[in-house]
Motif scaffolding. Sequence first.
Motif: not given
Length: 112
Positions: A1-11, A21-26, A83-86
């Motif tokens: 995956a390229d982007i991981f969506l996590m739009p939590s209300l609370f976390e 982050l560890r695997y480069g899926t922003l 790639r730099q962000l990854q």
Amino acid sequence: ADIFLMPSLFEPCGLNQLYSLRYGTLPLVRKVGGLADTVVDADVAAIAAGTATGFVFERPEAGELLAALQRGLALWHDRESWRQLQLTAMSQDFSWQRSANRYLELYNTELP
């Protein structure tokens, strides 16, 4: 995956963005709790400083999520910047060793 969506209300903590982050899926997250502590928004300043690791939005609204996703997709087309962000994301250290060292530094700090 390229982007991981996590739009939590609370976390309160969150591990999924750390895995991303560890695997480069922003991660694309709402600025709340542990998500705010672990993901640095890819704004112009953070990209220039080399500290950006994902995409962050403030309010839990569809428009804000969509705007962050559009920023992410626009940056995805810039392969060098993406790639730099990854690489920056994958180099983050959230280990217990790092946490323990920070506690030791605090413990050893002399009070004024």
